[in-house]
Each structure stands twice: as C-alpha cells, then as structure tokens.
Design an enzyme around this catalytic site. Structure first.
Site, PDB file in Angstrom:
ATOM      1  CG  ASP A 109     -16.630   6.416   6.269  1.00 12.79           C
ATOM      2  OD1 ASP A 109     -15.669   6.321   6.384  1.00 12.79           O
ATOM      3  OD2 ASP A 109     -17.313   5.386   6.522  1.00 12.79           O
ATOM      4  CB  SER A 110     -15.075   4.238   2.517  1.00 13.05           C
ATOM      5  OG  SER A 110     -15.224   3.756   3.931  1.00 13.05           O
TER       6      SER A 110
ATOM      7  CE1 TYR B  27     -13.747   5.316  -0.757  1.00 15.69           C
ATOM      8  CE2 TYR B  27     -13.120   7.290   0.753  1.00 15.69           C
ATOM      9  CZ  TYR B  27     -13.808   6.639  -0.226  1.00 15.69           C
ATOM     10  OH  TYR B  27     -14.818   7.483  -0.689  1.00 15.69           O
ATOM     11  N   GLY B  28      -9.456   1.813   2.811  1.00 13.78           N
ATOM     12  CA  GLY B  28      -8.096   1.646   3.694  1.00 13.78           C
ATOM     13  C   GLY B  28      -7.285   0.654   3.126  1.00 13.78           C
TER      14      GLY B  28
ATOM     15  CB  CYS C  35     -13.628   8.808   5.937  1.00 14.50           C
ATOM     16  SG  CYS C  35     -12.365   7.416   5.161  1.00 14.50           S
ATOM     17  CG  ASN C  36      -9.954   7.980  11.219  1.00 11.77           C
ATOM     18  OD1 ASN C  36      -9.255   8.743  11.957  1.00 11.77           O
ATOM     19  ND2 ASN C  36     -11.155   7.543  11.340  1.00 11.77           N
ATOM     20  CB  THR C  37      -8.876   6.053   4.748  1.00 16.34           C
ATOM     21  OG1 THR C  37      -9.032   5.008   5.709  1.00 16.34           O
ATOM     22  CG2 THR C  37      -7.690   5.549   3.904  1.00 16.34           C
TER      23      THR C  37
ATOM     24  CD  GLU D 127     -19.184  -0.343   4.979  1.00 15.89           C
ATOM     25  OE1 GLU D 127     -20.309  -0.636   4.268  1.00 15.89           O
ATOM     26  OE2 GLU D 127     -19.199   0.645   5.660  1.00 15.89           O
TER      27      GLU D 127
ATOM     28  CB  CYS E 107     -11.012   3.111  11.130  1.00 18.42           C
ATOM     29  SG  CYS E 107     -12.289   2.555   9.940  1.00 18.42           S
ATOM     30  CB  THR E 108     -15.761   6.852  11.067  1.00 13.24           C
ATOM     31  OG1 THR E 108     -15.490   6.630   9.778  1.00 13.24           O
ATOM     32  CG2 THR E 108     -14.652   8.390  11.501  1.00 13.24           C
ATOM     33  CG  HIS E 109     -16.200   1.221   9.329  1.00 11.74           C
ATOM     34  ND1 HIS E 109     -15.624   2.621   8.320  1.00 11.74           N
ATOM     35  CD2 HIS E 109     -16.967   0.658   8.497  1.00 11.74           C
ATOM     36  CE1 HIS E 109     -16.171   2.323   7.023  1.00 11.74           C
ATOM     37  NE2 HIS E 109     -17.084   1.258   6.995  1.00 11.74           N
TER      38      HIS E 109
HETATM   39  N1  DGL Z   1     -14.135   4.479   7.946  1.00 14.92           N
HETATM   40  C1  DGL Z   1     -13.043   5.008   7.094  1.00 14.92           C
HETATM   41  C2  DGL Z   1     -11.800   5.372   8.192  1.00 14.92           C
HETATM   42  O1  DGL Z   1     -12.132   5.998   9.101  1.00 14.92           O
HETATM   43  C3  DGL Z   1     -12.478   3.965   5.898  1.00 14.92           C
HETATM   44  C4  DGL Z   1     -12.447   2.640   6.283  1.00 14.92           C
HETATM   45  C5  DGL Z   1     -12.401   2.180   4.971  1.00 14.92           C
HETATM   46  O2  DGL Z   1     -13.015   2.110   4.064  1.00 14.92           O
HETATM   47  O3  DGL Z   1     -11.220   1.278   4.636  1.00 14.92           O
HETATM   48  O4  DGL Z   1     -10.770   5.051   8.060  1.00 14.92           O
END
Ligand code: DGL
Length: 272
Positions: free
Chosen positions: A3-4, A35-36, A66-68, A145, A177-179
């Site tokens: 993931d990011s 990443y988003g 990570c979805n992105t 984060e 988003c996995t966060h």
């Molecule tokens: N956790 C990631 C996702 O699922 C990335 C979030 C990010 O870095 O912006 O999209």
C-alpha cells in the site's frame, strides 16, 4: 502485499486472522504517500517497482492492498508478472452488490480511484442497474497517516464528503480506500446505522485464501503454534511506520526494514 502507507494493514490483519500460518511481507510506500492525488500512470510505475521487489523475495501471491494502485495497475500487472496478483476493488464491489437493498451504492475513495471509475465499472459488470455515486475524500489519507482517526478535524472533513451520499440515500457505502476502515466509526456515525459500510479487506482476504488453497499454495504448519511471521518494509521512516502501524494493527511491530524506491522513467514497464 503493499500500500502507499499504513492503510493496507487493514487487509493484512484480515489475512492473518484467516490464515495465521502464512508468512507475509508488507510494503508501505510511505516515502511517496499519498498515491490518491497522483496521476494513475505514476502510481502504476510505483506499483510495478514494488511488485518487482516482492517477486524477488519469491512470494507466492501479491495483494495490491491499495485501491488506487489496484485501479492504476492491477490489469496490466496481471499480464506482466507470473505471480498471481489480486486487488481490492472487485471483492468490495461484489460485496456491495449483495448489501445495497435499494440498488444505490456510494463509494468513498481517493481522487485517483474516483477518476479511474474502477468501482463503477466493477459494479456495473455485476449489476448494471445499480446506481453508483463516487465521492473523492482527499483529506482522509493525510489525516490517517498523521495518526488522526477521530476528532473535530476528521469530523468536519467527513461531513462535507458524506453529505452528497445522504442527500441521495445509498443503501451501502464502500470504503474504497484501504485507509478508511481506520476511520469507520466516524463515517458510520454520520451516515447512520441503516447504511451498510463495506470494507474490501475481509472480502479480499477470503479471495486470497481461495486462490492459495486452489493452487495448493497454503503453507502447512509443522505444529499448532507454527504461525507465519510478518515482515514489514517501508520506503519512508521505519520508526514512524512501526509506531503508527503498531497502533493500527493493535500489535507491536518490532522491526521494519527500509527500502529504497524511485525507479527512473526508463525502468517503467511497457503498459499497453
Ligand atoms: N490506501 C490507498 C487506497 O486504498 C492509498 C491512499 C493514498 O495513498 O492516497 O487507495
């Protein structure tokens, strides 16, 4: 898996709960989070770089936690690498189609994931009659984060992002988003109990288990306590990752290995 940042730990935690004997490597690209807000092409380079890193460790399966990065790289990476690769978008989309009684689904995700329309496409492949409303939430990942998972700063951002989903009521909301599972209490409170919150983490872990078992890849423990060991790698500050990650996993992360990232453009994969 990667993931990011720390968000993919929500997927790791589900995988370890369901498959405690598996050895895992978690890569958090904390030097380049978020990443988003980036271009999908750039995120694809990052994903390829990390997948290459993981395959050099001889992993039997890669989870893009990570979805992105899933939106940016899953399809091309599946074609480019020999190792099986799975993402987090399809499992979440499938769960949402079961849960949304009124056939209206909301998606909370990063800007890049929303731009990719990956969720709308995945849901439409399952049920083209479902109406999907996607909402980008750019402030969530930087807050998480920084370790902020509750409080007024988060609440006021969440209220703005969730308003459109409440005005045109959806039956289920995908935490795309996995966060975001880390802030699900706040999201849940604002949306109310009648909206089902869906996190891909559990669904993805189920799929990982299915693939490993079908391929005969599940690790056979030698005794009942022979649990798999988790390895953590990050591209940013290992201490920061360990502190935040331990909090989110609710378990002490003792060691985090540093990794250098930053492939040159010429190292980028041929994508099309
Ligand atoms: N956790 C990631 C996702 O699922 C990335 C979030 C990010 O870095 O912006 O999209």
């Amino acid at each position: 898996m990667f993931d990011s940042g720390v968000g993919g730990l929500t997927v790791l935690s589900e995988i370890r709960d369901r498959m405690p004997f598996e050895n895992t490597v978690y890569f958090g690209d904390t030097a380049r989070v978020p990443y988003g807000v980036r271009d999908l092409t750039e995120v694809r380079w990052f994903a390829y770089e990390i997948i290459r890193y993981l395959t050099r460790l001889n992993v039997k399966l890669v989870v893009i936690a990570c979805n992105t990065a899933t939106a940016a790289a899953l399809k091309t990476a599946q074609r480019s690498f020999d190792v099986p690769i799975i993402g987090v978008i399809e499992p979440g989309a499938r769960a949402a189609t079961f849960e949304a009684q009124n056939r209206r689904v909301g998606v909370l995700a990063t800007e890049a994931t929303v731009r990719s329309r990956a969720y709308a496409k995945a849901i439409s492949n399952i049920d083209a009659g479902i109406r999907v409303r996607e909402q980008a939430c750019p402030e969530f990942v930087p807050l998480i984060e920084r370790g902020i998972t509750e409080g007024p700063e988060l609440e006021s951002a969440a209220e703005v992002y969730l308003r459109p989903l409440m005005e045109d009521p959806v039956g289920a909301v995908i935490l795309g988003c996995t966060h975001y599972p880390l802030i699900s209490a706040t999201i849940n409170r604002i949306l109310g109990p009648e909206v089902r919150l869906i996190s891909s983490a559990g669904q993805t872990a189920l799929e990982v288990g299915r693939i490993l078992s079908r391929r005969g890849y599940l690790r056979r423990p030698t005794h009942a306590e022979d649990f798999g060991s988790p390895v953590y790698v990050c591209s940013g500050d290992p201490q920061e990752f360990a502190a935040l990650g331990s909090r989110f996993l609710d378990e002490e992360i003792e060691a985090v290995a540093p990794a250098e990232v930053g492939s040159r453009r010429s190292d980028a994969p041929l994508l099309y």
